[in-house]
Design an enzyme around this catalytic site. Structure first.
Site, PDB file in Angstrom:
ATOM      1  N   LYS A  93       0.853  -1.190   0.000  1.00  0.00           N
ATOM      2  CA  LYS A  93       0.000   0.000   0.000  1.00  0.00           C
ATOM      3  C   LYS A  93       0.888   1.239   0.000  1.00  0.00           C
ATOM      4  O   LYS A  93       1.479   1.606   1.009  1.00  0.00           O
ATOM      5  CB  LYS A  93      -0.908   0.057   1.230  1.00  0.00           C
TER       6      LYS A  93
ATOM      7  N   GLY B 189       7.217   5.290   7.734  1.00  0.00           N
ATOM      8  CA  GLY B 189       6.441   6.520   7.824  1.00  0.00           C
ATOM      9  C   GLY B 189       6.748   7.224   9.127  1.00  0.00           C
ATOM     10  O   GLY B 189       7.811   7.031   9.724  1.00  0.00           O
ATOM     11  N   SER B 190       5.791   8.008   9.578  1.00  0.00           N
ATOM     12  CA  SER B 190       6.042   8.840  10.758  1.00  0.00           C
ATOM     13  C   SER B 190       5.998   8.010  12.044  1.00  0.00           C
ATOM     14  O   SER B 190       5.355   6.952  12.106  1.00  0.00           O
ATOM     15  CB  SER B 190       4.975   9.939  10.828  1.00  0.00           C
ATOM     16  N   THR B 191       6.647   8.522  13.057  1.00  0.00           N
ATOM     17  CA  THR B 191       6.661   7.837  14.353  1.00  0.00           C
ATOM     18  C   THR B 191       5.252   7.767  14.936  1.00  0.00           C
ATOM     19  O   THR B 191       4.867   6.757  15.539  1.00  0.00           O
ATOM     20  CB  THR B 191       7.656   8.543  15.302  1.00  0.00           C
TER      21      THR B 191
ATOM     22  N   VAL C  22       2.301   7.525  13.346  1.00  0.00           N
ATOM     23  CA  VAL C  22       1.514   6.439  12.722  1.00  0.00           C
ATOM     24  C   VAL C  22       2.144   5.085  13.071  1.00  0.00           C
ATOM     25  O   VAL C  22       1.431   4.096  13.276  1.00  0.00           O
ATOM     26  CB  VAL C  22       1.379   6.637  11.196  1.00  0.00           C
ATOM     27  N   GLY C  23       3.457   5.042  13.198  1.00  0.00           N
ATOM     28  CA  GLY C  23       4.123   3.800  13.611  1.00  0.00           C
ATOM     29  C   GLY C  23       3.585   3.295  14.941  1.00  0.00           C
ATOM     30  O   GLY C  23       3.359   2.103  15.151  1.00  0.00           O
TER      31      GLY C  23
ATOM     32  N   GLU D  14      10.187   1.633  10.186  1.00  0.00           N
ATOM     33  CA  GLU D  14      11.218   2.615   9.802  1.00  0.00           C
ATOM     34  C   GLU D  14      10.579   3.978   9.954  1.00  0.00           C
ATOM     35  O   GLU D  14       9.735   4.357   9.131  1.00  0.00           O
ATOM     36  CB  GLU D  14      11.639   2.391   8.347  1.00  0.00           C
TER      37      GLU D  14
ATOM     38  N   CYS E 210      13.948  11.034   5.734  1.00  0.00           N
ATOM     39  CA  CYS E 210      14.004  10.597   7.131  1.00  0.00           C
ATOM     40  C   CYS E 210      15.404  10.767   7.712  1.00  0.00           C
ATOM     41  O   CYS E 210      15.560  10.993   8.892  1.00  0.00           O
ATOM     42  CB  CYS E 210      13.555   9.150   7.238  1.00  0.00           C
TER      43      CYS E 210
ATOM     44  N   GLU F 197      10.825  16.741  14.066  1.00  0.00           N
ATOM     45  CA  GLU F 197      11.168  16.404  12.690  1.00  0.00           C
ATOM     46  C   GLU F 197      10.332  17.321  11.783  1.00  0.00           C
ATOM     47  O   GLU F 197       9.115  17.172  11.706  1.00  0.00           O
ATOM     48  CB  GLU F 197      10.820  14.943  12.391  1.00  0.00           C
TER      49      GLU F 197
END
Ligand code: NAD
Length: 499
Positions: A188, A241-243, A245-246, A263, A297, A395
């Site tokens: 996706k 992706g972003s922390t 959403v992680g 990641e 990143c 970030e």
């Protein structure tokens, strides 16, 4: 690599893509599409299907079937390697086309996109070798009656969720390794940069990948991404992706305890000592923050520089940034292209405003660049930044560099480690002892000495702390997509238990 020659024109009308399940392009019919406008030109370039959970279920079923019947997972590794090598060849032959769509959707410079595609082909070639060398272990020391084996097995169906900043490169840092391990994939991509992930489906089919082994379901993160991390029939999700959403992925993965590769974000230090080759370091620091408009990143977004040279070095970096060519992503001479999304453009400009409000000194840049259409931001340098300021902690994901001076090696290391992230770091010095000491003590998954942003298929990628879990690429990259089985084999007859 072929050079990009001349400026390509924009498409006359947006190209409509289908999604991809079980070896077939799926027509979206009357369903809704995302229309993607080129961030550099503000014209519609692609139409991407808004898939549903039902579409995802179809794709997962196809990937599950393909995995379980062994059409890919149980064939000799040499056959898998040959498919990956053919894919690399096709990818090189279609590099100009891939780079074009990547640039149109993402806004990155076309020459950079072209180089990235070349790097992607290298990933496929390297992973092909790994497919053939992946092995387990044997224990011949368990006595006459017992032999021990440790085997590696593919983990199963892998969900692959990718971001918009390097849509094709990040995809290709994962797909060949996952396939090399014998797994099947449901990918996706980000809803704003899906084209090249869909084009890869055509390339893999042409290379001979059996149907069902690589499926692509396009759609929003909150619907398709969330459903993937919750899905009970996906064995592992690799999320980039972003922390924030992680963290949601970690919560959602609990249903079937699926393995996660994460990641995530970074706020990466560039440590410059007074004894460095300052001219070279300034060029590297400018590259580290300007490359991909800082939407990277591993961008070196914190410049930690020895106080005795701070002022001189700041001027050197500002002079380099002023010379970088910002402009039309389709112009082959452009070095910094457009900001990928309107939302990201607003975020970066807000951080620049906040830097000014919080008392940082603007050295260069500091706002939007007007080329008549699209979103562009001038590479921006702030001096007199303190560790309390948002521009030194968050970030930003844009071309904004925060300069902070240090006194002594210990302070430099403490400042570098003063972040929740641990993705990457660089050190610039001519002193080998300092270089090694800093390399060992700064907590980051990727480290550069007298260079920055170097990469390739051999060395793994991944973060410490809140920058993620696991590693992609390198030999570690294939191992992440396997699981270990221990096998005890009796030689002769067991000692009876019941007498
Ligand atoms: P994002 O987290 O917003 O989105 C990444 C992907 O996750 C997209 O495909 C998105 O649709 C999907 N997603 C969104 N919500 C989801 C949910 N609830 N469940 C599952 N998936 C969901 O990130 P982005 O804005 O696309 O990319 C920028 C971020 O990615 C930055 O933080 C950057 O540092 C990070 N990044 C990290 C690496 C790395 O290797 N560590 C590489 C590139 C980007």
């Amino acid at each position: 690599m072929d050079q990009v020659v001349g400026r390509q024109s924009l498409p006359d009308s947006p190209r409509t893509f289908g999604f991809f399940v079980d070896g077939k392009r799926m027509e979206a019919g009357e369903r809704a599409y995302f229309e993607r406008r080129s961030p550099g030109h503000d014209v519609p370039v692609t139409r991407i299907p808004k898939c549903t959970r039902e579409d995802l279920d179809l794709a997962v079923k196809a990937a599950r079937r393909a995995f379980e019947d062994g059409r890919w997972s149980r064939i000799p590794a040499v056959e898998r390697a040959n498919v990956l090598l053919r894919a690399a060849q096709i990818l090189r032959s279609r590099a100009a086309e891939l780079a074009y769509w990547e640039t149109l959707e993402n806004g990155k410079p076309i020459s950079q996109a072209r180089a990235e595609v070349d790097g992607c082909a290298g990933m496929f070639e390297y992973a092909a070798g790994l497919a053939r060398t992946l092995h387990g272990d044997a224990f011949n020391n368990l006595g006459d009656g017992m032999f021990g084996l440790v085997t590696r097995e593919p983990i199963g169906v892998v969900g692959l969720i990718t971001p918009w900043n390097f849509p094709f490169l990040i995809l290709c840092e994962r797909v060949p390794y996952i396939l090399a391990a014998g797994c099947t994939i449901v990918a996706k991509p980000s809803e704003v940069t899906s084209a090249t992930t869909l084009l890869l489906a055509e390339i893999l089919s042409e290379a001979g990948l059996p149907d069902g082994c690589y499926n692509v379901v396009t759609g929003s993160g909150s619907v398709i991404g969330q459903a993937m991390t919750e899905h009970l029939d996906i064995d592992m999700v690799s999320f980039t992706g972003s922390t924030s959403v992680g963290r949601r992925c970690v919560e959602a993965a609990g249903g079937n305890f699926k393995k996660l590769g994460l990641e995530l974000g970074g706020k990466n230090p560039q440590i410059v000592f007074a004894d460095a080759d300052l001219e070279d370091a300034a060029d590297g620091v400018a590259f580290g923050i300007g490359f991909n408009t800082g939407q990277c990143c591993v961008s070196g977004s914190r410049l930690i520089v020895e106080r005795s040279v701070a002022s001189e070095f700041e001027k050197l970096v500002a002079a380099k940034l002023a010379k970088v060519k910002v402009g039309d992503p389709l112009d082959p001479s452009t070095q910094i292209g457009a900001i990928t999304t309107t939302a990201q453009n607003t975020t970066i400009l807000d951080y620049i405003a906040r830097g000014k409000e919080e008392g940082a000194r603007l050295v260069c840049g500091g706002g939007a660049l007007d080329f008549g259409r699209g979103h562009y931001i001038a590479p921006t340098l702030f001096g007199d930044v303190t560790s309390a300021m948002a521009i030194s902690r968050d970030e930003i994901f844009g071309p904004v560099l925060a300069v902070m001076p240090f006194d002594g090696e210990d302070e430099a290391i403490a400042m570098a480690n003063d972040t929740v992230y641990g993705l990457a770091a660089s050190v610039w010095t001519k002193n080998i002892d300092k270089a090694l000491n800093v390399t060992r003590r700064v907590r980051a998954g990727r480290f550069w000495v007298n260079t920055t942003l170097a990469g390739g298929p051999e060395l793994p990628l991944g973060g410490f702390k809140q920058s993620g879990w696991g590693r992609e690429a390198g030999s570690y990259g294939i191992e992440e997509y396997t699981q270990i089985k221990s096998v005890h084999i009796e030689i002769g007859k067991r000692e009876p238990w019941v007498r």
